[in-house]
Design an enzyme around this catalytic site. Structure first.
Site, PDB file in Angstrom:
ATOM      1  N   SER A 186     -16.698   6.066  56.621  1.00 33.18           N
ATOM      2  CA  SER A 186     -16.512   4.889  55.791  1.00 33.18           C
ATOM      3  C   SER A 186     -16.205   3.712  56.707  1.00 33.18           C
ATOM      4  CB  SER A 186     -15.352   5.153  54.818  1.00 33.18           C
ATOM      5  OG  SER A 186     -15.084   4.009  54.045  1.00 33.18           O
ATOM      6  N   LYS A 238     -21.116   4.847  55.169  1.00 33.53           N
ATOM      7  CA  LYS A 238     -20.704   4.186  53.920  1.00 33.53           C
ATOM      8  C   LYS A 238     -20.135   2.828  54.279  1.00 33.53           C
ATOM      9  CE  LYS A 238     -16.599   4.873  51.070  1.00 33.53           C
ATOM     10  NZ  LYS A 238     -15.827   5.868  50.296  1.00 33.53           N
ATOM     11  N   LYS A 280     -18.184  -0.575  53.134  1.00 33.68           N
ATOM     12  CA  LYS A 280     -17.349  -1.225  52.141  1.00 33.68           C
ATOM     13  C   LYS A 280     -17.985  -2.569  51.820  1.00 33.68           C
ATOM     14  CE  LYS A 280     -13.886   1.673  51.663  1.00 33.68           C
ATOM     15  NZ  LYS A 280     -13.542   2.271  50.358  1.00 33.68           N
ATOM     16  N   ASP A 315     -19.497   1.156  48.921  1.00 34.35           N
ATOM     17  CA  ASP A 315     -18.295   1.343  48.095  1.00 34.35           C
ATOM     18  C   ASP A 315     -17.641  -0.007  47.846  1.00 34.35           C
ATOM     19  OD1 ASP A 315     -15.995   2.172  46.827  1.00 34.35           O
ATOM     20  OD2 ASP A 315     -15.227   3.391  48.482  1.00 34.35           O
ATOM     21  N   GLU A 353     -20.657   3.133  44.944  1.00 36.41           N
ATOM     22  CA  GLU A 353     -19.394   3.722  44.512  1.00 36.41           C
ATOM     23  C   GLU A 353     -18.511   2.664  43.844  1.00 36.41           C
ATOM     24  OE1 GLU A 353     -17.632   5.699  47.880  1.00 36.41           O
ATOM     25  OE2 GLU A 353     -15.719   6.037  46.899  1.00 36.41           O
ATOM     26  N   ASP A 384     -15.338   6.793  41.730  1.00 34.18           N
ATOM     27  CA  ASP A 384     -14.221   7.265  42.548  1.00 34.18           C
ATOM     28  C   ASP A 384     -12.944   7.046  41.724  1.00 34.18           C
ATOM     29  OD1 ASP A 384     -12.098   7.512  44.348  1.00 34.18           O
ATOM     30  OD2 ASP A 384     -12.887   6.165  45.859  1.00 34.18           O
ATOM     31  N   LYS A 411     -11.601  13.436  45.144  1.00 33.85           N
ATOM     32  CA  LYS A 411     -10.430  13.332  46.020  1.00 33.85           C
ATOM     33  C   LYS A 411      -9.320  14.108  45.334  1.00 33.85           C
ATOM     34  CE  LYS A 411     -11.266   8.637  47.763  1.00 33.85           C
ATOM     35  NZ  LYS A 411     -10.892   7.207  47.571  1.00 33.85           N
ATOM     36  N   GLY A 433     -12.072  10.494  50.944  1.00 32.37           N
ATOM     37  CA  GLY A 433     -10.936  10.549  51.856  1.00 32.37           C
ATOM     38  C   GLY A 433      -9.986   9.408  51.586  1.00 32.37           C
TER      39      GLY A 433
HETATM   40  O1  OSB Z   1     -12.354   4.117  48.200  1.00 35.26           O
HETATM   41  O2  OSB Z   1     -12.989   5.810  49.268  1.00 35.26           O
HETATM   42  C1  OSB Z   1     -12.194   4.884  49.128  1.00 35.26           C
HETATM   43  C2  OSB Z   1      -9.742   4.808  52.071  1.00 35.26           C
HETATM   44  C3  OSB Z   1      -8.572   4.539  51.415  1.00 35.26           C
HETATM   45  C4  OSB Z   1      -8.578   4.339  50.056  1.00 35.26           C
HETATM   46  C5  OSB Z   1      -9.781   4.429  49.346  1.00 35.26           C
HETATM   47  C6  OSB Z   1     -10.974   4.721  50.000  1.00 35.26           C
HETATM   48  C7  OSB Z   1     -10.945   4.881  51.390  1.00 35.26           C
HETATM   49  C8  OSB Z   1     -12.144   5.104  52.191  1.00 35.26           C
HETATM   50  C9  OSB Z   1     -11.981   5.788  53.529  1.00 35.26           C
HETATM   51  O3  OSB Z   1     -13.247   4.729  51.888  1.00 35.26           O
HETATM   52  C10 OSB Z   1     -12.181   7.257  53.417  1.00 35.26           C
HETATM   53  C11 OSB Z   1     -11.716   7.991  54.652  1.00 35.26           C
HETATM   54  O4  OSB Z   1     -12.391   7.895  55.679  1.00 35.26           O
HETATM   55  O5  OSB Z   1     -10.672   8.671  54.572  1.00 35.26           O
HETATM   56 MG    MG Z   2     -14.064   4.828  47.125  1.00 33.51          MG
END
Ligand code: OSB
Ligand code: MG
Length: 381
Positions: free
Chosen positions: A135, A161, A163, A201, A226, A251, A275, A303
């Site tokens: 991510s 992925k 953001k 995402d 996402e 999510d 998750k 994650g």
């Molecule tokens: O939205 O998936 C998410 C991290 C913290 C809170 C929300 C998210 C995320 C990530 C990182 O996208 C996921 C990771 O590498 O642990």
């Molecule tokens: Mg997410």
């Protein structure tokens, strides 16, 4: 199992680089670790709640308070508790799923260590290695983003992925698609590998007025988009899924199996991010996996910037059959210079699923002490 006491450890872990999302910028992980002490032995669990209530309503100080004041006293008072009976023991507490997940995981770890069973075996995992994605946060410039993505590709990550948020979407996505090239099959050291996998995402940053704009992502052959809209708004996700080609994946909205099934049946999500922390624990995560599998809906493991303690359990979960897309199960070095367990190291874009009892990893108590944000607190005798 009889629980004697539970230790609350707060550990500060600096991130190797800031992680910017539509909800803010993280520069460190404020980790809450639990150690349960039971008549069957000890177990560890990690709480995934963030320092501030910006991803969901939960946050680490709140989770700690709920654990100290409600969840831990409830299991200390119970004559006997297991991971399987835990949800019922704490049913009187509404919500607070991340707090519950941390304690349930610690119980499961204690229980499985005592019976020499791995998390993976207990979950019914079918893989010994899992495909890993990464991510990538919002960057200061598109050039800086491309540099970071190129590094992850060189490290072997099998899916990127990005953001996104309004003002940071079409341009970075186009640039990264250009860098990755088209989606294609290649033969790697471990057999066929799909290259060029890309997804985005939004962490709820868009509104119903953005549906047409989000349709402009269609030409980039994304695996999924996402959570573009707020957690409670299933209707707008349904409208988006009908309007665009890119699959919609929820999510934040998916808080339990019933909500997942409802969202799937109404056409709000055709892929699900699982998750365990968000849904109250690994047992509920397994139930969501099964419900999705029954409906032909693929899932992937999300994650929350976990330390090795939480990562070990995520990797075991991701080894179940219907986790058919690479997860946000990145290597330890993507987050931390040093991890609280032996590091998870990417090999050919994959991580090994731990095989030892319980989580299969050992907590480095020296680091837990060294990085402690405050003295350990023990609830119980
Ligand atoms: O939205 O998936 C998410 C991290 C913290 C809170 C929300 C998210 C995320 C990530 C990182 O996208 C996921 C990771 O590498 O642990
Ligand atoms: Mg997410």
């Amino acid at each position: 199992m009889k629980v004697f006491s539970v230790e609350l450890h707060r550990v500060g872990m600096p991130l190797v680089r800031p992680f910017q999302t539509s909800f803010g910028t993280q520069t460190a992980r404020d980790v809450l670790l639990l150690r349960v002490r039971t008549d069957a032995g000890d177990g560890w669990g990690e709480c995934v709640a963030m320092a501030d209530p910006v991803y969901s309503s939960e946050y680490v100080d709140g989770a700690e308070a709920v654990l100290r004041n409600y969840l831990i006293p409830a299991i200390l008072a119970a004559p006997s508790v297991t991971a399987a009976s835990f949800a019922n023991t704490v049913r009187f507490v509404v919500g607070h799923r991340m707090a519950k997940a941390a304690l349930e995981t610690a119980l499961l770890d204690a229980e499985l260590r005592a019976s020499a069973t791995s998390f993976a075996a207990y979950f019914g995992a079918v893989r010994s290695r899992v495909d890993c994605g990464v991510s990538v946060g919002i960057a200061p410039t598109v050039d800086a983003l491309l540099e970071e993505v190129a590094r992850y590709v060189a490290e072997g990550y099998r899916r990127i992925k990005l953001k996104i948020k309004p003002g940071w979407d079409l341009e970075p996505v186009a640039a990264v698609r250009d860098l990755l090239g088209p989606v294609r099959e290649e033969t790697g050291a471990t057999g066929a590998v799909t290259r060029g996998l890309l997804q985005v995402d939004a962490n709820t940053a868009y509104t119903a007025n953005d549906i047409e704009h989000l349709g402009r992502l269609d030409p980039f052959d994304l695996l999924l988009i996402e959570q573009p809209f707020v957690e409670e708004d299933i209707a707008t996700h349904i409208a988006l899924a009908r309007a665009i080609e890119t699959p919609v994946c929820l999510d934040e909205s998916i808080v339990d199996t019933a909500v997942a099934v409802d969202a799937i049946e109404r056409g709000a999500t055709s892929i699900v991010n699982i998750k365990a922390g968000r849904v109250g624990g690994y047992l509920e995560a397994v139930r969501i996996h099964d419900a999705c599998a029954q409906r032909g809906v693929p899932v992937w493991c999300g994650g929350m910037l976990e330390s090795g303690v939480g990562r070990a359990a995520n990797v075991a979960l991701a080894a179940m059959t219907n986790f058919s897309l690479p997860g946000d199960t990145s290597g330890s070095s993507r987050y931390f210079a040093e991890d609280l367990t032996e590091p998870f190291v990417l090999r050919d874009g994959q991580l090994d699923v731990p095989t030892g009892p319980g989580s299969g990893v050992e907590v480095r108590e020296d680091l837990v002490r060294e990085w402690a944000l405050r003295p350990v607190e023990t609830v119980g005798r």
